[in-house]
Write a protein that holds these residues in place. Structure first.
Motif, PDB file in Angstrom:
ATOM      1  N   ILE A  40     -35.947  -2.968  -5.750  1.00  0.00           N
ATOM      2  CA  ILE A  40     -34.543  -3.321  -5.529  1.00  0.00           C
ATOM      3  C   ILE A  40     -34.108  -4.416  -6.493  1.00  0.00           C
ATOM      4  CG2 ILE A  40     -32.952  -4.372  -3.868  1.00  0.00           C
ATOM      5  CD1 ILE A  40     -34.566  -2.931  -1.658  1.00  0.00           C
ATOM      6  N   MET A  41     -34.953  -5.413  -6.698  1.00  0.00           N
ATOM      7  CA  MET A  41     -34.629  -6.501  -7.625  1.00  0.00           C
ATOM      8  C   MET A  41     -34.410  -5.965  -9.039  1.00  0.00           C
ATOM      9  SD  MET A  41     -34.414  -9.669  -6.467  1.00  0.00           S
ATOM     10  CE  MET A  41     -34.749 -10.579  -4.961  1.00  0.00           C
ATOM     11  N   LYS A  42     -35.271  -5.063  -9.468  1.00  0.00           N
ATOM     12  CA  LYS A  42     -35.122  -4.475 -10.806  1.00  0.00           C
ATOM     13  C   LYS A  42     -33.831  -3.685 -10.912  1.00  0.00           C
ATOM     14  CE  LYS A  42     -40.057  -4.151 -11.956  1.00  0.00           C
ATOM     15  NZ  LYS A  42     -41.195  -3.236 -12.222  1.00  0.00           N
ATOM     16  N   SER A  43     -33.489  -2.958  -9.844  1.00  0.00           N
ATOM     17  CA  SER A  43     -32.265  -2.172  -9.842  1.00  0.00           C
ATOM     18  C   SER A  43     -31.034  -3.064  -9.951  1.00  0.00           C
ATOM     19  CB  SER A  43     -32.197  -1.329  -8.564  1.00  0.00           C
ATOM     20  OG  SER A  43     -30.981  -0.627  -8.475  1.00  0.00           O
ATOM     21  N   ARG A  44     -31.045  -4.190  -9.234  1.00  0.00           N
ATOM     22  CA  ARG A  44     -29.916  -5.121  -9.296  1.00  0.00           C
ATOM     23  C   ARG A  44     -29.761  -5.699 -10.697  1.00  0.00           C
ATOM     24  NH1 ARG A  44     -31.658  -8.399  -3.827  1.00  0.00           N
ATOM     25  NH2 ARG A  44     -31.043  -6.798  -2.286  1.00  0.00           N
ATOM     26  N   LYS A  45     -30.877  -6.038 -11.311  1.00  0.00           N
ATOM     27  CA  LYS A  45     -30.815  -6.604 -12.664  1.00  0.00           C
ATOM     28  C   LYS A  45     -30.327  -5.557 -13.662  1.00  0.00           C
ATOM     29  CE  LYS A  45     -33.474  -9.116 -16.130  1.00  0.00           C
ATOM     30  NZ  LYS A  45     -34.780  -9.719 -16.492  1.00  0.00           N
ATOM     31  N   GLN A  46     -30.796  -4.329 -13.520  1.00  0.00           N
ATOM     32  CA  GLN A  46     -30.352  -3.256 -14.412  1.00  0.00           C
ATOM     33  C   GLN A  46     -28.843  -3.040 -14.294  1.00  0.00           C
ATOM     34  OE1 GLN A  46     -32.815   0.031 -13.217  1.00  0.00           O
ATOM     35  NE2 GLN A  46     -34.621  -0.698 -14.346  1.00  0.00           N
ATOM     36  N   ASN A  47     -28.341  -3.106 -13.055  1.00  0.00           N
ATOM     37  CA  ASN A  47     -26.899  -2.939 -12.861  1.00  0.00           C
ATOM     38  C   ASN A  47     -26.129  -4.083 -13.508  1.00  0.00           C
ATOM     39  OD1 ASN A  47     -24.561  -1.552 -11.412  1.00  0.00           O
ATOM     40  ND2 ASN A  47     -24.410  -3.617 -10.577  1.00  0.00           N
ATOM     41  N   ASN A  61     -20.972  -5.468 -23.299  1.00  0.00           N
ATOM     42  CA  ASN A  61     -19.722  -5.740 -24.035  1.00  0.00           C
ATOM     43  C   ASN A  61     -18.797  -6.735 -23.324  1.00  0.00           C
ATOM     44  OD1 ASN A  61     -20.271  -4.176 -26.269  1.00  0.00           O
ATOM     45  ND2 ASN A  61     -19.281  -2.341 -25.443  1.00  0.00           N
ATOM     46  N   ARG A  62     -19.298  -7.387 -22.265  1.00  0.00           N
ATOM     47  CA  ARG A  62     -18.522  -8.462 -21.640  1.00  0.00           C
ATOM     48  C   ARG A  62     -19.140  -9.793 -22.058  1.00  0.00           C
ATOM     49  NH1 ARG A  62     -17.100  -7.113 -15.314  1.00  0.00           N
ATOM     50  NH2 ARG A  62     -17.126  -4.848 -15.433  1.00  0.00           N
ATOM     51  N   ILE A  63     -18.359 -10.619 -22.699  1.00  0.00           N
ATOM     52  CA  ILE A  63     -18.875 -11.927 -23.092  1.00  0.00           C
ATOM     53  C   ILE A  63     -18.981 -12.837 -21.877  1.00  0.00           C
ATOM     54  CG2 ILE A  63     -18.432 -13.995 -24.496  1.00  0.00           C
ATOM     55  CD1 ILE A  63     -17.037 -12.198 -26.507  1.00  0.00           C
ATOM     56  N   ASN A  64     -17.975 -12.789 -21.042  1.00  0.00           N
ATOM     57  CA  ASN A  64     -17.987 -13.637 -19.847  1.00  0.00           C
ATOM     58  C   ASN A  64     -17.002 -13.078 -18.831  1.00  0.00           C
ATOM     59  OD1 ASN A  64     -18.748 -15.697 -18.181  1.00  0.00           O
ATOM     60  ND2 ASN A  64     -17.606 -17.297 -19.249  1.00  0.00           N
ATOM     61  N   VAL A  65     -17.184 -13.470 -17.598  1.00  0.00           N
ATOM     62  CA  VAL A  65     -16.249 -13.107 -16.538  1.00  0.00           C
ATOM     63  C   VAL A  65     -15.948 -14.367 -15.743  1.00  0.00           C
ATOM     64  CG1 VAL A  65     -17.020 -10.718 -16.330  1.00  0.00           C
ATOM     65  CG2 VAL A  65     -18.154 -12.489 -14.979  1.00  0.00           C
ATOM     66  N   THR A 116     -18.789 -14.619  -9.360  1.00  0.00           N
ATOM     67  CA  THR A 116     -18.915 -14.561 -10.812  1.00  0.00           C
ATOM     68  C   THR A 116     -18.256 -15.762 -11.486  1.00  0.00           C
ATOM     69  OG1 THR A 116     -17.015 -13.050 -10.704  1.00  0.00           O
ATOM     70  CG2 THR A 116     -19.175 -12.068 -11.070  1.00  0.00           C
ATOM     71  N   ASP A 117     -17.307 -16.404 -10.811  1.00  0.00           N
ATOM     72  CA  ASP A 117     -16.693 -17.607 -11.361  1.00  0.00           C
ATOM     73  C   ASP A 117     -17.667 -18.778 -11.351  1.00  0.00           C
ATOM     74  OD1 ASP A 117     -14.406 -16.121 -11.571  1.00  0.00           O
ATOM     75  OD2 ASP A 117     -13.096 -17.683 -10.785  1.00  0.00           O
ATOM     76  N   HIS A 118     -18.535 -18.819 -10.370  1.00  0.00           N
ATOM     77  CA  HIS A 118     -19.494 -19.915 -10.267  1.00  0.00           C
ATOM     78  C   HIS A 118     -20.622 -19.801 -11.287  1.00  0.00           C
ATOM     79  CE1 HIS A 118     -17.838 -21.806  -6.771  1.00  0.00           C
ATOM     80  NE2 HIS A 118     -18.051 -20.787  -5.964  1.00  0.00           N
ATOM     81  N   CYS A 119     -21.191 -18.625 -11.399  1.00  0.00           N
ATOM     82  CA  CYS A 119     -22.510 -18.500 -12.028  1.00  0.00           C
ATOM     83  C   CYS A 119     -22.544 -17.790 -13.380  1.00  0.00           C
ATOM     84  CB  CYS A 119     -23.468 -17.785 -11.065  1.00  0.00           C
ATOM     85  SG  CYS A 119     -23.743 -18.717  -9.531  1.00  0.00           S
ATOM     86  N   ARG A 120     -21.425 -17.242 -13.857  1.00  0.00           N
ATOM     87  CA  ARG A 120     -21.344 -16.614 -15.170  1.00  0.00           C
ATOM     88  C   ARG A 120     -22.497 -15.638 -15.432  1.00  0.00           C
ATOM     89  NH1 ARG A 120     -19.332 -21.646 -19.080  1.00  0.00           N
ATOM     90  NH2 ARG A 120     -17.408 -22.063 -17.930  1.00  0.00           N
ATOM     91  N   PRO A 121     -22.620 -14.618 -14.610  1.00  0.00           N
ATOM     92  CA  PRO A 121     -23.789 -13.729 -14.700  1.00  0.00           C
ATOM     93  C   PRO A 121     -23.910 -12.971 -16.020  1.00  0.00           C
ATOM     94  CG  PRO A 121     -22.117 -12.792 -13.266  1.00  0.00           C
ATOM     95  CD  PRO A 121     -21.689 -14.195 -13.555  1.00  0.00           C
ATOM     96  N   CYS A 122     -22.798 -12.711 -16.682  1.00  0.00           N
ATOM     97  CA  CYS A 122     -22.888 -11.981 -17.953  1.00  0.00           C
ATOM     98  C   CYS A 122     -23.310 -12.880 -19.105  1.00  0.00           C
ATOM     99  CB  CYS A 122     -21.550 -11.313 -18.281  1.00  0.00           C
ATOM    100  SG  CYS A 122     -21.131  -9.970 -17.152  1.00  0.00           S
ATOM    101  N   LEU A 123     -23.176 -14.173 -18.927  1.00  0.00           N
ATOM    102  CA  LEU A 123     -23.601 -15.123 -19.946  1.00  0.00           C
ATOM    103  C   LEU A 123     -25.049 -15.554 -19.719  1.00  0.00           C
ATOM    104  CD1 LEU A 123     -22.285 -16.599 -22.370  1.00  0.00           C
ATOM    105  CD2 LEU A 123     -21.875 -18.525 -20.836  1.00  0.00           C
ATOM    106  N   VAL A 124     -25.407 -15.739 -18.452  1.00  0.00           N
ATOM    107  CA  VAL A 124     -26.741 -16.239 -18.120  1.00  0.00           C
ATOM    108  C   VAL A 124     -27.763 -15.113 -17.995  1.00  0.00           C
ATOM    109  CG1 VAL A 124     -28.086 -17.481 -16.381  1.00  0.00           C
ATOM    110  CG2 VAL A 124     -25.782 -18.274 -16.983  1.00  0.00           C
ATOM    111  N   GLN A 125     -27.359 -13.983 -17.441  1.00  0.00           N
ATOM    112  CA  GLN A 125     -28.245 -12.828 -17.205  1.00  0.00           C
ATOM    113  C   GLN A 125     -29.493 -13.244 -16.406  1.00  0.00           C
ATOM    114  OE1 GLN A 125     -29.021 -10.247 -20.508  1.00  0.00           O
ATOM    115  NE2 GLN A 125     -26.849  -9.981 -20.960  1.00  0.00           N
ATOM    116  N   GLN A 138     -18.448  -4.959  -8.999  1.00  0.00           N
ATOM    117  CA  GLN A 138     -19.097  -4.171 -10.050  1.00  0.00           C
ATOM    118  C   GLN A 138     -20.456  -4.745 -10.448  1.00  0.00           C
ATOM    119  OE1 GLN A 138     -16.176  -4.117 -13.185  1.00  0.00           O
ATOM    120  NE2 GLN A 138     -14.821  -2.680 -12.133  1.00  0.00           N
ATOM    121  N   ILE A 139     -20.496  -6.031 -10.726  1.00  0.00           N
ATOM    122  CA  ILE A 139     -21.710  -6.640 -11.263  1.00  0.00           C
ATOM    123  C   ILE A 139     -22.820  -6.725 -10.220  1.00  0.00           C
ATOM    124  CG2 ILE A 139     -22.647  -8.818 -12.166  1.00  0.00           C
ATOM    125  CD1 ILE A 139     -19.986  -9.168 -13.662  1.00  0.00           C
ATOM    126  N   PHE A 140     -22.443  -6.945  -8.958  1.00  0.00           N
ATOM    127  CA  PHE A 140     -23.458  -7.113  -7.916  1.00  0.00           C
ATOM    128  C   PHE A 140     -23.612  -5.885  -7.021  1.00  0.00           C
ATOM    129  CE2 PHE A 140     -21.897 -11.597  -8.598  1.00  0.00           C
ATOM    130  CZ  PHE A 140     -22.960 -11.945  -9.431  1.00  0.00           C
TER     131      PHE A 140
END
Length: 433
Positions: A74-81, A88-92, A248-257, A408-410
């Motif tokens: 499940i953890m791998k699936s969440r990260k893949q998503n 192509n998203r720099i940040n959200v 997504t405003d708190h943690c910037r998941p697309c920048l930090v990954q 979408q991201i989570f």
């Protein structure tokens, strides 16, 4: 040969008798202690007030601490998503640098970076991280909730280059939650439950926006009014509060990954998994009664908070009204069954005999009875549906847009059938007492 061996044994016994007796006594004490610990695991002991010690000897099922391959998958699936959605998203998100840095914690000894999000177990993790700093293995619940920010070390003191290096060189994780559930939880804790600070910070502004009334206490903001005000603050990008704005405003998941994404819906399993991934599996031993400890901690925090702010609450709401709201909040959260009525009268609320300890004990007894007799998980889901049935579809669609990145991201459903259809007409307002 046998005779020599026999003589040797007698000689050893003669000179070592005291040592053997000591070993036997220690072994007996060890076995007795283990039996006592096992017996203690089957009971709940709640220390209320000085001189008032209530012991509830109900058998509770111990949480299964085993971590299998399912959690890793499940953890791998969440990260893949996350990687897929962030392509192509720099940040959200729209929060500034200071807000982002304020939510990031670094534990150097464990090569760990955590982004805490309000209403997603952040109090638990901030207490646990305090113990990691001190290298103490004890329950995070031994730290009071209001002390969770003691010695809080965020990225705020870090320069840009320094914290970028930290993010590159260490493993990162965060916990997220279904946005609909998180929004309701924020309303319950900050507006519906007696909370004068947030009544002034958010409630009065919500009333001014929805009712066009100024200088109002803000204690009776409805869920719909709070949602409408929240949407307004997001659309205007003004007066936003961390307990409500998107994760997504708190943690910037697309920048930090992030390396690991835990969910509130699978909190216990995900906590165990992440601890083991950071070689901190020894902390799972102090979390063996995770669910029980979490509920007792929540009850204690709620009652203690009301006691501390009671004088301020009564400027807007009677003590009786405040106590009834706490009871209903715990019903909506699935801690007390809806079939168990509030056990006190208006006269009781002004009686000195209704102490904090008495009220807390009544809640705990109600929870034990509820757990044994009713389906609290289904009740919690029913109340969630009832709450959002009070929100018009047009307003729900606005919430979708605000939380679209979180959905979408989570990997959460932005339009779950159980909240959108069928919509029940003339549904009772669960917040009216």
């Amino acid at each position: 040969m046998k005779r020599k061996s026999s003589l040797l044994i007698r000689k050893v016994l003669k000179h070592k008798t005291s040592l053997i007796v000591t070993i036997c006594v220690c072994y007996s004490l060890l076995m007795l202690t283990n039996n006592l610990y096992e017996a203690e695991d089957r009971r709940i002991e709640v220390k209320l007030a000085k001189g008032d010690n209530t012991e509830i000897s109900k058998n509770l099922s111990r949480q299964d601490t085993s971590q299998d391959n399912d959690t890793e998958t499940i953890m791998k699936s969440r990260k893949q998503n996350l990687v897929k959605q962030c392509y192509n998203r720099i940040n959200v998100g729209r929060s500034d640098e200071d807000n982002f840095k304020a939510h990031m914690q670094f534990v150097p000894d464990d090569k760990m970076v955590y982004c805490g999000i309000e209403k997603v177990g952040s109090t638990f993790w901030r207490r646990l991280i305090q113990l990691l700093y001190k290298h103490e293995i004890r329950s995070p619940y031994s730290i009071k909730p209001w002390d969770c920010m003691n010695n809080y070390k965020s990225f705020q003191s870090q320069k840009l280059d320094d914290y970028h290096d930290i993010l590159k060189e260490n493993s990162k994780f965060l916990f997220v939650r279904d946005p609909y559930s998180r929004l309701l939880s924020g309303y319950l804790d900050k507006i519906f439950s007696p909370n004068p600070y947030y009544w002034n910070l958010i409630g009065s502004k919500a009333v001014a926006f929805t009712r066009k009334q100024k200088n109002y206490c803000g204690h009776d903001v409805t869920f719909l009014e709070m949602v409408e005000y929240f949407i307004h603050t997001e659309e205007q990008n003004k007066d936003r509060d961390g307990h409500f704005l998107p994760a997504t405003d708190h943690c910037r998941p697309c920048l930090v990954q992030y390396d690991y994404i835990g969910n509130m819906e699978t909190f216990t399993d995900d906590v165990y998994f992440i601890l083991k991934e950071f070689n901190l599996g020894n902390y799972t031993s102090v979390l063996k009664d995770f669910k029980r400890d979490s509920i007792l901690d929540s009850i204690s925090d709620t009652v203690q908070t009301f006691r501390d702010v009671r004088s301020m609450v009564t400027r807007c709401l009677s003590s009786y009204g405040g106590l009834k709201r706490i009871w209903r909040k715990l019903q909506i959260r699935g801690i007390i069954a809806e079939q168990i009525q509030f056990p006190f009268t208006s006269k009781d609320s002004t009686n000195l005999k209704l102490t904090t300890a008495t009220f807390k004990n009544a809640i705990i007894n109600a929870h034990i009875e509820s757990k044994d007799r009713y389906n609290l998980k289904e009740q919690k889901r029913k109340y969630l549906i009832s709450a959002y049935n009070l929100i018009p579809i047009a307003t729900m669609n606005k919430l979708q847009k605000i939380f679209q990145n979180d959905f979408q991201i989570f990997g959460y459903d932005k339009r779950p059938d159980y909240l959108y259809q069928p919509r029940h007409k003339n549904i009772a307002d669960i917040f009216k007492l």
